[in-house]
Design an enzyme around this catalytic site. Structure first.
Site, PDB file in Angstrom:
ATOM      1  N   HIS A 202       0.798  -1.241   0.000  1.00  0.00           N
ATOM      2  CA  HIS A 202       0.000   0.000   0.000  1.00  0.00           C
ATOM      3  C   HIS A 202       0.825   1.283   0.000  1.00  0.00           C
ATOM      4  CE1 HIS A 202       0.920  -0.219   4.305  1.00  0.00           C
ATOM      5  NE2 HIS A 202       0.763   1.086   4.297  1.00  0.00           N
TER       6      HIS A 202
HETATM    7  C1  UD1 Z   1      -1.856   5.821   5.534  1.00  0.00           C
HETATM    8  C2  UD1 Z   1      -0.544   6.370   6.064  1.00  0.00           C
HETATM    9  C3  UD1 Z   1       0.528   5.305   5.971  1.00  0.00           C
HETATM   10  C4  UD1 Z   1       0.094   4.007   6.638  1.00  0.00           C
HETATM   11  C5  UD1 Z   1      -1.253   3.573   6.087  1.00  0.00           C
HETATM   12  C6  UD1 Z   1      -1.738   2.369   6.860  1.00  0.00           C
HETATM   13  C7  UD1 Z   1      -0.203   8.786   5.701  1.00  0.00           C
HETATM   14  C8  UD1 Z   1       0.503   9.808   4.867  1.00  0.00           C
HETATM   15  N1  UD1 Z   1      -0.098   7.511   5.268  1.00  0.00           N
HETATM   16  O1  UD1 Z   1      -1.680   5.565   4.141  1.00  0.00           O
HETATM   17  O2  UD1 Z   1       1.697   5.756   6.608  1.00  0.00           O
HETATM   18  O3  UD1 Z   1       1.054   3.011   6.395  1.00  0.00           O
HETATM   19  O4  UD1 Z   1      -2.203   4.642   6.241  1.00  0.00           O
HETATM   20  O5  UD1 Z   1      -2.665   1.622   6.172  1.00  0.00           O
HETATM   21  O6  UD1 Z   1      -0.804   9.122   6.680  1.00  0.00           O
HETATM   22  N2  UD1 Z   1      -9.186   4.731   1.498  1.00  0.00           N
HETATM   23  C9  UD1 Z   1     -10.436   4.178   1.474  1.00  0.00           C
HETATM   24  N3  UD1 Z   1     -10.988   3.822   2.661  1.00  0.00           N
HETATM   25  C10 UD1 Z   1     -10.384   4.003   3.857  1.00  0.00           C
HETATM   26  C11 UD1 Z   1      -9.119   4.583   3.862  1.00  0.00           C
HETATM   27  C12 UD1 Z   1      -8.530   4.948   2.686  1.00  0.00           C
HETATM   28  O7  UD1 Z   1     -11.038   3.993   0.418  1.00  0.00           O
HETATM   29  O8  UD1 Z   1     -10.970   3.658   4.907  1.00  0.00           O
HETATM   30  C13 UD1 Z   1      -8.548   5.081   0.199  1.00  0.00           C
HETATM   31  C14 UD1 Z   1      -8.876   6.485  -0.307  1.00  0.00           C
HETATM   32  O9  UD1 Z   1      -8.969   6.427  -1.713  1.00  0.00           O
HETATM   33  C15 UD1 Z   1      -7.655   7.281   0.107  1.00  0.00           C
HETATM   34  C16 UD1 Z   1      -6.537   6.252  -0.030  1.00  0.00           C
HETATM   35  O10 UD1 Z   1      -7.125   5.024   0.354  1.00  0.00           O
HETATM   36  O11 UD1 Z   1      -7.432   8.404  -0.713  1.00  0.00           O
HETATM   37  C17 UD1 Z   1      -5.331   6.545   0.847  1.00  0.00           C
HETATM   38  O12 UD1 Z   1      -5.708   6.704   2.222  1.00  0.00           O
HETATM   39  P1  UD1 Z   1      -4.812   7.606   3.218  1.00  0.00           P
HETATM   40  O13 UD1 Z   1      -5.297   7.473   4.580  1.00  0.00           O
HETATM   41  O14 UD1 Z   1      -4.690   8.978   2.659  1.00  0.00           O
HETATM   42  O15 UD1 Z   1      -3.377   6.972   3.091  1.00  0.00           O
HETATM   43  P2  UD1 Z   1      -2.928   5.449   3.186  1.00  0.00           P
HETATM   44  O16 UD1 Z   1      -2.363   5.065   1.852  1.00  0.00           O
HETATM   45  O17 UD1 Z   1      -3.991   4.618   3.757  1.00  0.00           O
HETATM   46  N1  UDP Z   2      -3.547  -5.590   8.866  1.00  0.00           N
HETATM   47  C1  UDP Z   2      -4.801  -6.156   9.038  1.00  0.00           C
HETATM   48  N2  UDP Z   2      -5.505  -6.505   7.918  1.00  0.00           N
HETATM   49  C2  UDP Z   2      -5.023  -6.341   6.664  1.00  0.00           C
HETATM   50  C3  UDP Z   2      -3.735  -5.772   6.511  1.00  0.00           C
HETATM   51  C4  UDP Z   2      -3.026  -5.392   7.648  1.00  0.00           C
HETATM   52  O1  UDP Z   2      -5.268  -6.349  10.156  1.00  0.00           O
HETATM   53  O2  UDP Z   2      -5.725  -6.683   5.701  1.00  0.00           O
HETATM   54  C5  UDP Z   2      -2.797  -5.189  10.079  1.00  0.00           C
HETATM   55  C6  UDP Z   2      -1.435  -5.821  10.200  1.00  0.00           C
HETATM   56  O3  UDP Z   2      -1.533  -7.111  10.773  1.00  0.00           O
HETATM   57  C7  UDP Z   2      -0.705  -4.820  11.076  1.00  0.00           C
HETATM   58  C8  UDP Z   2      -1.299  -3.496  10.643  1.00  0.00           C
HETATM   59  O4  UDP Z   2      -2.541  -3.797  10.017  1.00  0.00           O
HETATM   60  O5  UDP Z   2      -1.008  -5.030  12.453  1.00  0.00           O
HETATM   61  C9  UDP Z   2      -0.372  -2.829   9.665  1.00  0.00           C
HETATM   62  O6  UDP Z   2      -1.003  -1.771   9.053  1.00  0.00           O
HETATM   63  P1  UDP Z   2      -0.649  -1.267   7.584  1.00  0.00           P
HETATM   64  O7  UDP Z   2       0.061  -2.305   6.830  1.00  0.00           O
HETATM   65  O8  UDP Z   2      -1.898  -0.726   7.018  1.00  0.00           O
HETATM   66  O9  UDP Z   2       0.299   0.000   7.886  1.00  0.00           O
HETATM   67  P2  UDP Z   2       1.845   0.190   8.222  1.00  0.00           P
HETATM   68  O10 UDP Z   2       2.208  -0.722   9.327  1.00  0.00           O
HETATM   69  O11 UDP Z   2       2.613  -0.048   6.965  1.00  0.00           O
HETATM   70  O12 UDP Z   2       1.924   1.631   8.589  1.00  0.00           O
END
Ligand code: UD1
Ligand code: UDP
Length: 356
Positions: A202
């Protein structure tokens, strides 16, 4: 005394679960959910499954550009701090919710506590790297998970308020490990012990560059087993735009499934042949599960997993993932690289020493 905790994204829910349990033994916690993640399988399910207390405030900010998302959270948290007057603000990790909470607290001269301080990738193109650096530089207490994190802070002249406590994600794993098999069964995912790879991708650096995302998918397609791929909404959107995902959510040996719950994820991690990811949390969980991990990035903040031989960095544009996995041998397993599973207890103790 009251501590305002700020969470908003999936990994922060996981981290907050053990800390909140410990914190509430001594303090009144005001839990603020920014709403950065909002789909049920990215947010609500974690509150239910991990028994995280209901947030006192849901800011409902949702998705937006970095500036708008961070700004919206900042405006709302500033107002909340002024209304509720907490003794301190607690933030986790490196998301936009972290940075917004840090800016709001530090400008209002409220002590700021940062859990997972000192992590660095040394790649300032990563949005998370900016969030971490800025947060660490305005934090009052910095809870570092590893010695390398402490050294990273020292290199930036941050030594005051730094405490090496271990990783709260290890606390979460230990607390939940036995619950996974009780609640979920592997065969409901159509896979068996050791006959599948588990993959999550992601990071912006991997999803926003079509050539890189395409190279990742091609690397996974070249593997000789099923790849179970719980798909982050950001990645799903990009894969659909690039027509790399079929209508039935498969592509060759890759099976895309919606994001799974935390307990399901621990189950899938534990039984996988190997894990292929760019997630910070998942790299460590692979290590806790003693499953080899292949990280599709050029660097990692969790350097100990690589040094110990359990995690391998793979550049999907220039390296052959299949060949690397086939040739790979893990090193001897070293226990407690990320503490003893009591990071939350140490954190609350340090907070008590500081705040009383
Ligand atoms: C964010 C964090 C990242 C973290 C990740 C965990 C920042 C800059 N990034 O990235 O460090 O590793 O969360 O998963 O804060 N979206 C949905 N539904 C949701 C959430 C997101 O559809 O519930 C989609 C939207 O299109 C959104 C995109 O995902 O624009 C990105 O979501 P966003 O929270 O901006 O960043 P992440 O890539 O999730
Ligand atoms: N995770 C989860 N379901 C998923 C993917 C990840 O429960 O489908 C959990 C994972 O086990 C870990 C946390 O989410 O505990 C990690 O989050 P993510 O990978 O979104 O973010 P990052 O750690 O890279 O910031």
């Amino acid at each position: 005394k009251t501590i305002m905790t700020i969470v908003g994204a999936r990994p922060q829910f996981v981290k907050a679960a053990p800390v909140s349990r410990e914190l509430r033994k001594r303090y009144k916690e005001v839990l603020v959910n920014t709403g950065q993640h909002y789909d049920h399988n990215m947010a609500g399910i974690f509150f239910e499954e991990l028994h995280i207390p209901r947030p006192d405030y849901d800011l409902g900010v949702g998705s937006a550009s970095h500036g708008k998302q961070t700004g919206d959270i900042l405006i709302k948290i500033e107002r909340l701090i002024e209304e509720t007057k907490p003794s301190a603000v607690l933030v986790y990790g490196d998301t936009n919710s972290t940075l917004a909470g840090s800016l709001a607290a530090s400008k209002l001269h409220i002590p700021l506590f940062h859990i997972e301080a000192g992590l660095r990738s040394y790649d300032k193109e990563m949005p998370e790297e900016i969030n971490r650096i800025l947060t660490d530089h305005v934090s009052t207490l910095l809870f570092a998970p590893t010695e390398s994190a402490v050294r990273n802070l020292q290199a930036e002249n941050i030594t005051k308020g730094v405490h090496l406590v271990g990783d709260v994600m290890y606390d979460a794993v230990l607390h939940n490990y036995n619950l996974t098999e009780e609640k979920y069964k592997l065969d409901t995912f159509g896979v068996h012990q050791g006959n599948y790879y588990l993959s999550t991708i992601h990071r912006a650096g991997n999803t926003d560059d079509p050539a890189r995302l395409q190279a990742i998918i091609h690397s996974l397609l070249a593997l000789n087993e099923t790849v179970l791929f719980p798909i982050h909404p950001r990645t799903e959107k990009m894969l659909r735009d690039l027509k790399l995902i079929e209508k039935d959510a498969t592509s060759g040996n890759i099976r895309f499934i919606p994001p799974v719950s935390y307990l399901e994820m621990l189950l899938l991690e534990r039984h996988a042949k190997a894990i292929i990811t760019d997630s910070g949390g998942v790299q460590k969980e692979a290590y806790f599960a003693k499953v080899p991990c292949f990280t599709l990035r050029n660097e990692t903040e969790w350097v100990e997993t690589v040094e110990s031989g359990w995690n391998t960095l793979v550049d999907p544009l220039t390296m052959d993932l299949n060949a690397i996995i086939s040739a790979h041998q893990c090193g001897p397993y070293i226990d407690n690289l990320y503490g003893d599973g009591k990071a939350s207890v140490s954190i609350v103790k340090q907070i008590y020493d500081y705040l009383g």
